[in-house]
Design a protein around this motif. Structure first.
Motif, short mmCIF file in Angstrom:
data_model
loop_
_atom_site.label_atom_id
_atom_site.label_comp_id
_atom_site.label_asym_id
_atom_site.label_seq_id
_atom_site.Cartn_x
_atom_site.Cartn_y
_atom_site.Cartn_z
N LEU A 138 -14.82 75.60 -7.90
CA LEU A 138 -15.62 75.34 -6.48
C LEU A 138 -16.38 76.38 -6.33
CD1 LEU A 138 -16.59 72.86 -5.05
CD2 LEU A 138 -14.93 73.38 -3.46
N ALA A 139 -15.59 77.82 -6.24
CA ALA A 139 -16.09 78.93 -5.88
C ALA A 139 -17.58 79.45 -6.21
CB ALA A 139 -15.14 80.11 -5.65
N ARG A 140 -17.56 79.02 -7.62
CA ARG A 140 -18.87 79.27 -8.53
C ARG A 140 -20.07 78.05 -8.31
NH1 ARG A 140 -17.93 82.80 -12.88
NH2 ARG A 140 -15.87 83.51 -12.94
N VAL A 141 -19.86 77.14 -7.63
CA VAL A 141 -20.73 76.27 -7.55
C VAL A 141 -21.89 76.07 -6.31
CG1 VAL A 141 -20.95 73.57 -7.00
CG2 VAL A 141 -19.25 74.45 -8.73
N LEU A 142 -23.01 75.87 -6.77
CA LEU A 142 -24.13 75.86 -5.50
C LEU A 142 -24.87 74.79 -6.06
CD1 LEU A 142 -25.41 79.83 -5.57
CD2 LEU A 142 -24.03 78.40 -3.73
N HIS A 143 -25.42 74.04 -5.04
CA HIS A 143 -26.34 72.95 -5.04
C HIS A 143 -27.52 73.56 -5.35
CE1 HIS A 143 -27.01 68.72 -3.12
NE2 HIS A 143 -27.87 69.00 -4.22
N GLY A 144 -28.32 73.45 -6.58
CA GLY A 144 -29.62 74.13 -7.01
C GLY A 144 -30.64 73.15 -6.70
N GLY A 145 -30.75 71.98 -6.42
CA GLY A 145 -31.83 71.20 -6.19
C GLY A 145 -31.59 69.61 -5.87
N GLN A 146 -32.52 68.98 -5.25
CA GLN A 146 -32.18 67.64 -4.67
C GLN A 146 -33.50 66.70 -4.78
OE1 GLN A 146 -28.95 66.42 -3.90
NE2 GLN A 146 -29.76 64.24 -3.57
N SER A 147 -33.28 65.40 -5.53
CA SER A 147 -34.53 64.81 -5.49
C SER A 147 -34.00 63.11 -5.08
CB SER A 147 -35.12 64.53 -6.79
OG SER A 147 -34.33 64.18 -7.80
N LEU A 148 -34.79 62.66 -4.14
CA LEU A 148 -34.57 61.42 -3.64
C LEU A 148 -35.71 60.53 -3.88
CD1 LEU A 148 -33.08 59.27 -1.62
CD2 LEU A 148 -34.48 60.65 -0.12
N THR A 149 -35.55 59.29 -4.58
CA THR A 149 -36.47 58.23 -4.45
C THR A 149 -35.97 57.13 -3.67
OG1 THR A 149 -37.11 58.97 -6.81
CG2 THR A 149 -37.85 56.65 -6.12
N VAL A 150 -36.96 56.50 -2.67
CA VAL A 150 -36.67 55.64 -1.81
C VAL A 150 -37.17 54.22 -2.31
CG1 VAL A 150 -36.68 54.64 0.49
CG2 VAL A 150 -36.53 57.30 0.22
N HIS A 151 -36.61 53.53 -2.64
CA HIS A 151 -37.05 52.21 -3.27
C HIS A 151 -37.52 50.99 -2.39
CE1 HIS A 151 -36.00 53.65 -7.07
NE2 HIS A 151 -34.48 53.50 -6.72
N ARG A 152 -36.82 51.15 -0.88
CA ARG A 152 -37.15 50.43 0.61
C ARG A 152 -36.55 50.95 1.36
NH1 ARG A 152 -33.22 46.15 0.96
NH2 ARG A 152 -31.94 46.10 -1.11
N ALA A 153 -36.82 50.67 2.47
CA ALA A 153 -36.49 51.17 3.95
C ALA A 153 -34.75 51.02 3.99
CB ALA A 153 -37.04 50.48 4.95
N ILE A 154 -34.09 51.98 4.45
CA ILE A 154 -32.65 52.03 4.58
C ILE A 154 -32.33 51.55 5.91
CG2 ILE A 154 -30.42 53.58 4.54
CD1 ILE A 154 -32.12 55.74 3.04
N PRO A 155 -31.49 50.41 5.74
CA PRO A 155 -31.20 49.72 7.16
C PRO A 155 -30.05 50.66 7.96
CG PRO A 155 -30.06 48.65 5.36
CD PRO A 155 -30.89 49.76 4.56
N PRO A 156 -30.01 50.51 9.33
CA PRO A 156 -29.10 51.18 10.04
C PRO A 156 -27.69 50.80 9.78
CG PRO A 156 -31.00 50.53 11.36
CD PRO A 156 -30.99 49.74 10.12
N GLU A 157 -27.60 49.77 9.08
CA GLU A 157 -26.30 49.28 8.80
C GLU A 157 -26.11 48.47 7.50
OE1 GLU A 157 -22.21 47.22 10.89
OE2 GLU A 157 -24.30 47.26 11.89
N GLY A 158 -25.08 49.05 6.40
CA GLY A 158 -25.29 48.27 5.40
C GLY A 158 -24.07 48.45 4.44
N LYS A 159 -24.07 47.79 3.37
CA LYS A 159 -22.90 47.88 2.35
C LYS A 159 -23.74 47.76 1.04
CE LYS A 159 -19.30 45.50 4.79
NZ LYS A 159 -18.27 44.25 4.94
N ALA A 160 -23.27 48.64 0.00
CA ALA A 160 -24.22 48.76 -1.35
C ALA A 160 -23.32 49.28 -2.25
CB ALA A 160 -25.27 49.82 -1.10
N THR A 161 -23.66 48.92 -3.49
CA THR A 161 -22.94 49.56 -4.61
C THR A 161 -23.54 50.76 -4.98
OG1 THR A 161 -22.30 47.39 -5.38
CG2 THR A 161 -22.34 48.83 -7.04
N ALA A 162 -22.86 51.93 -5.33
CA ALA A 162 -23.24 53.15 -5.83
C ALA A 162 -22.94 53.51 -7.21
CB ALA A 162 -23.06 54.45 -4.84
#
Length: 285
Positions: free
Chosen positions: A82-106
């Motif tokens: 873990l000491a050798r790990v860095l977060h190199g980048g991130q991308s996010l695609t939003v398919h629809r608005a995220i509700p303030p409360e929810g349950k989902a499958t990841a």
């Protein structure tokens, strides 16, 4: 080799249920600096449950940050320090608005393994949906120092041509001394962001801010200034983590308007504008 690319790519996706509440959203917003000034109506959209708008970057921590970078390191074929790990980048695609409360499958899997010579880059892809359909897709690019050189494909370059001309808008955002301690309560418990001794082992003189915290601070700045505060206009958001941020520093966020997009560059004011986020683009409606 600690990373077995073929095994990692062939592994079955991991699927799990995640859930979140308005409390989780409020905590995330506070973790990226929302609520200053506390009574500002524009800030209350992020900090008051009765009028809550969900910033799309909340998707990176929904479900207490799992699956995420650390969970990706426990995938079959992946065994790294873990000491050798860095977060190199991130991308996010939003398919629809995220509700303030929810349950989902990841559903998460290693989508790619790149050999950069002196390092390996793992692309952890997570697709999230609920009974109404897809919600978002996250790609985390995980940089593992010292694990390259096995002759694998180098992968695509994340570098973009720099935006032309002077930025259309520049804003500065201070980072609180305790920002990393607050942000980690949303689910990223990597001791790099809290434990001075661990930070030294990882090669830093003190704990650093989560890259995804800077990611959230930056998206909020874009939404609040160039997108009229409308979180629902964000379609996708991609960045490369170009440098670290120390809690207590100030971020300088430069923005260039483009057709249907905003190009962004973020630097640390306190260290001579040292780059922090690069090759950053927010696609919007």
């Amino acid at each position: 080799m600690p990373i077995d690319a073929a095994k990692a790519l062939a592994a079955e996706p991991r699927t799990g249920e995640i859930s979140w509440t308005p409390k989780d959203v409020l905590l995330y917003h506070l973790g990226i600096g929302a609520g200053i000034p506390a009574t500002d109506p524009d800030e209350l959209r992020y900090t008051l449950e009765s009028r809550l708008h969900v910033l799309p970057s909340f998707a990176t921590v929904a479900g207490a940050g799992s699956p995420g970078v650390i969970s990706g390191l426990s995938m079959p074929g992946v065994e790294v320090d873990l000491a050798r790990v860095l977060h190199g980048g991130q991308s996010l695609t939003v398919h629809r608005a995220i509700p303030p409360e929810g349950k989902a499958t990841a559903t998460s899997r290693i989508a790619a393994v790149h050999d950069k010579g002196n390092a390996a880059v793992l692309v952890l892809r997570t697709d999230v949906g609920d009974p109404e359909g897809p919600l978002w897709t996250n790609d985390a690019r995980i940089f593992v120092r010292g694990e390259g050189g096995w002759g694998g494909e180098r992968g695509p370059s994340a570098r973009l041509d720099p935006p032309a001309g002077e930025p259309d808008l520049t804003v500065e955002r201070p980072v609180r001394e305790d920002q990393a301690l607050l942000y980690r309560l949303s689910g990223d418990w990597n001791p790099l962001h809290a434990d001075p001794e661990f930070a030294k082992v990882a090669g830093f003189d003190r704990p650093i801010l989560h890259g995804l915290c800077t990611y959230g601070i930056t998206l909020k700045a874009v939404v609040d200034t160039l997108l009229d505060g409308e979180v629902g206009r964000v379609r996708s958001y991609d960045t490369r983590f170009a440098g670290v941020v120390h809690p207590g520093e100030t971020l300088r966020i430069r923005m260039w308007r483009q057709e249907g997009a905003v190009r962004v560059a973020v630097s640390a004011v306190d260290r001579g504008d040292a780059p922090v986020l690069a090759d950053t683009i927010v696609q919007h409606a």
